[in-house]
Design an enzyme around this catalytic site. Structure first.
Site, mmCIF file in Angstrom:
data_model
loop_
_atom_site.group_PDB
_atom_site.id
_atom_site.type_symbol
_atom_site.label_atom_id
_atom_site.label_comp_id
_atom_site.label_asym_id
_atom_site.label_seq_id
_atom_site.Cartn_x
_atom_site.Cartn_y
_atom_site.Cartn_z
ATOM 1 N N GLU A 31 0.840 -1.205 0.000
ATOM 2 C CA GLU A 31 0.000 0.000 0.000
ATOM 3 C C GLU A 31 0.870 1.247 0.000
ATOM 4 O O GLU A 31 1.822 1.345 0.774
ATOM 5 C CB GLU A 31 -0.889 -0.025 1.256
ATOM 6 C CG GLU A 31 -2.249 0.551 1.031
ATOM 7 C CD GLU A 31 -3.092 -0.297 0.079
ATOM 8 O OE1 GLU A 31 -3.197 0.106 -1.099
ATOM 9 O OE2 GLU A 31 -3.619 -1.331 0.493
ATOM 10 N N ALA A 127 -14.963 2.884 -1.562
ATOM 11 C CA ALA A 127 -14.757 1.873 -0.520
ATOM 12 C C ALA A 127 -13.346 1.298 -0.573
ATOM 13 O O ALA A 127 -13.028 0.363 0.140
ATOM 14 C CB ALA A 127 -15.778 0.751 -0.672
ATOM 15 N N ASP A 176 -4.184 0.062 -9.639
ATOM 16 C CA ASP A 176 -5.596 -0.319 -9.751
ATOM 17 C C ASP A 176 -5.954 -0.769 -11.159
ATOM 18 O O ASP A 176 -6.630 -1.771 -11.365
ATOM 19 C CB ASP A 176 -6.493 0.862 -9.364
ATOM 20 C CG ASP A 176 -6.227 1.342 -7.956
ATOM 21 O OD1 ASP A 176 -5.467 0.668 -7.242
ATOM 22 O OD2 ASP A 176 -6.778 2.391 -7.588
ATOM 23 N N TYR A 228 -3.890 12.076 0.616
ATOM 24 C CA TYR A 228 -3.149 11.224 -0.314
ATOM 25 C C TYR A 228 -2.024 12.001 -0.989
ATOM 26 O O TYR A 228 -0.869 11.555 -1.034
ATOM 27 C CB TYR A 228 -4.131 10.667 -1.346
ATOM 28 C CG TYR A 228 -3.559 9.673 -2.330
ATOM 29 C CD1 TYR A 228 -3.679 8.305 -2.112
ATOM 30 C CD2 TYR A 228 -2.933 10.102 -3.495
ATOM 31 C CE1 TYR A 228 -3.174 7.399 -3.025
ATOM 32 C CE2 TYR A 228 -2.425 9.205 -4.406
ATOM 33 C CZ TYR A 228 -2.554 7.859 -4.176
ATOM 34 O OH TYR A 228 -2.049 6.974 -5.083
HETATM 35 P P1 ADP Z 1 -12.775 4.366 -5.529
HETATM 36 O O1 ADP Z 1 -11.988 3.972 -4.306
HETATM 37 O O2 ADP Z 1 -14.109 3.717 -5.552
HETATM 38 O O3 ADP Z 1 -11.998 4.186 -6.783
HETATM 39 P P2 ADP Z 1 -12.546 7.108 -6.301
HETATM 40 O O4 ADP Z 1 -12.815 8.373 -5.567
HETATM 41 O O5 ADP Z 1 -11.194 6.869 -6.828
HETATM 42 O O6 ADP Z 1 -13.027 5.924 -5.348
HETATM 43 O O7 ADP Z 1 -13.543 6.983 -7.542
HETATM 44 C C1 ADP Z 1 -14.932 7.125 -7.322
HETATM 45 C C2 ADP Z 1 -15.514 8.025 -8.384
HETATM 46 O O8 ADP Z 1 -15.605 7.289 -9.623
HETATM 47 C C3 ADP Z 1 -16.929 8.471 -8.111
HETATM 48 O O9 ADP Z 1 -16.963 9.611 -7.292
HETATM 49 C C4 ADP Z 1 -17.455 8.756 -9.511
HETATM 50 O O10 ADP Z 1 -17.004 10.014 -9.968
HETATM 51 C C5 ADP Z 1 -16.760 7.687 -10.313
HETATM 52 N N1 ADP Z 1 -17.654 6.522 -10.428
HETATM 53 C C6 ADP Z 1 -17.615 5.366 -9.726
HETATM 54 N N2 ADP Z 1 -18.585 4.517 -10.112
HETATM 55 C C7 ADP Z 1 -19.272 5.150 -11.100
HETATM 56 C C8 ADP Z 1 -20.393 4.821 -11.941
HETATM 57 N N3 ADP Z 1 -21.029 3.649 -11.849
HETATM 58 N N4 ADP Z 1 -20.795 5.733 -12.848
HETATM 59 C C9 ADP Z 1 -20.156 6.924 -12.966
HETATM 60 N N5 ADP Z 1 -19.119 7.283 -12.230
HETATM 61 C C10 ADP Z 1 -18.675 6.437 -11.289
HETATM 62 MG MG MG Z 2 -10.143 5.145 -7.149
#
Ligand code: ADP
Ligand code: MG
Length: 386
Positions: A31, A127, A176, A228
């Site tokens: 991590e 998450a 990722d 971060y």
């Molecule tokens: P994660 O840990 O889930 O990657 P991030 O903050 O990096 O968290 O990314 C989450 C973002 O990705 C959301 O705020 C949104 O902008 C985008 N996102 C995630 N799922 C969807 C979806 N199904 N449709 C559109 N945008 C999404």
């Molecule tokens: Mg992310």
């Protein structure tokens, strides 16, 4: 997989789409090492983003998601200017950023057709399971297909990272996207983030009767604005002070020297990265020689290092990890960037429900929000649906 998306797309746009799915990921160990040129060991999970996509002949990109009511349209010809001026915002910055980044990697955006893009995901957002990489990887693979770019999966991982860094504005590494694109069933992706060489490593969780329980604390993080970037800056400052390009160059045996040169906080940030790299190597070696039941102590040590040295844990994550270790897990740690998100526990399959009850109880007792717990299986990476 049953999804309403193909039908929905057909009804909305009047033709059958191309379908590509790409999974989220769990990082088993390693991590905050990726942007330091180090080692990571993530696996793709059985939660995915599905992208339905079709070509348009008017040069327009139109993106929609079951996650939102907005439909965003942008002409391909305006993509570069929109990226440069920071106009790509919100969730649409992910798919549109990927289209832009494909251009950076050589796609001729003046020559390719536009696209209708519909996104549906069951990767929980924020998450720590990388719903962002799932979208990026699925969109990158789908556009590569209709634009006939022939890019490798490794290149698509870099495209996704570029989109996230320079269109979304989150300074994340390449882990990722690599997991989402290169993962295999019951396996992890051992990635050297300096050379970008990767190797699929058998996990053997199924044969050992082990499950991975995700314990989502519900505490949300925001990578682009949170700590971060600060941690990343500390690592860069540490590397500069030690006269190396990245912390990957620093071995455990050089920590004494680092301790004499660096201030206390920077030293602890560096110590986390250096010891975490070693833990990834040890995990890969132990998986091979002793199997997955042997890696628990390394997961635990990773969590302590993230909590005490890197300081990216939160009380909810610590409680989830402690509760797991007191209730039958053979190892547990926070996973993802931290400041919230999820922890994982490696636990015998028949101990999963007992652990779920224990985590619920512990969170209630501490007055924390209700956590969400579910198992994930190491799964295959992005692919085109038949
Ligand atoms: P994660 O840990 O889930 O990657 P991030 O903050 O990096 O968290 O990314 C989450 C973002 O990705 C959301 O705020 C949104 O902008 C985008 N996102 C995630 N799922 C969807 C979806 N199904 N449709 C559109 N945008 C999404
Ligand atoms: Mg992310």
């Amino acid at each position: 997989m049953v999804s309403p998306i193909p039908d929905f797309f057909q009804q909305r746009y009047g033709y059958a789409p191309l379908l590509v799915r790409a999974p989220g990921r769990v990082n088993l160990i390693g991590e905050h090492t990726d942007y330091n040129g180090g080692f990571v060991l993530p696996f793709a999970i059985d939660r995915r983003t599905l992208v339905a996509l079709g070509a348009r002949d008017d040069g327009m990109l139109r993106v929609a998601s079951t996650f939102s009511d907005e439909v965003i349209e942008l002409p391909l010809a305006e993509l570069a200017a929109a990226q440069a001026s920071g106009a790509l915002r919100g969730w649409a910055a992910y798919p549109l950023g990927v289209a832009w980044a494909l251009g950076v990697f050589g796609a001729d955006l003046a020559a390719v057709p536009g696209a209708d893009i519909l996104i549906d995901s069951n990767v929980p957002v924020g998450a720590g399971l990388s719903s962002s990489a799932a979208i990026e990887s699925a969109v990158a693979m789908a556009l590569t297909d209709i634009w006939q770019l022939g890019f490798s999966r490794e290149t698509l991982a870099r495209v996704g990272q570029r989109a996230e860094n320079d269109a979304v504005g989150a300074p994340t590494g390449i882990m990722d996207q690599s997991a989402s694109l290169l993962g295999q069933a019951d396996s992890a992706v051992f990635l050297d983030c300096r050379s970008l060489e990767s190797q699929v490593v058998q996990l053997g969780f199924d044969a050992a009767g082990l499950a991975v329980l995700v314990m989502d604390t519900g505490v949300t993080h925001e990578h682009s604005t949170g700590g971060y970037g600060e941690r990343r800056a500390s690592c860069e400052a540490g590397a500069a002070a030690l006269g190396v390009e990245s912390l990957r160059e620093i071995g455990i045996d050089e920590l004494d020297r680092a301790g004499r040169i660096l201030d206390d906080v920077t030293y602890r940030r560096v110590r986390h990265v250096v010891t975490e790299n070693q833990r990834v190597l040890d995990t890969v070696a132990l998986l091979e020689t002793d199997g997955p039941t042997a890696i628990g102590a390394l997961l635990d040590a990773s969590h302590r290092s993230l909590r005490d040295d890197f300081e990216v844990s939160v009380p909810e994550l610590d409680l989830a990890v402690e509760t797991a270790l007191e209730n039958g897990a053979i190892g547990a740690r926070m996973t993802g960037g931290g400041f919230g998100g999820a922890a994982i526990a490696l636990v015998p399959i028949d101990g999963v429900s007992r652990l779920q009850v224990a985590v619920d109880g512990a969170f209630a007792e501490h007055g924390f929000g209700v956590p969400e717990t579910f198992t994930v299986r190491p799964s295959e990476g992005a692919k085109r649906e038949p």
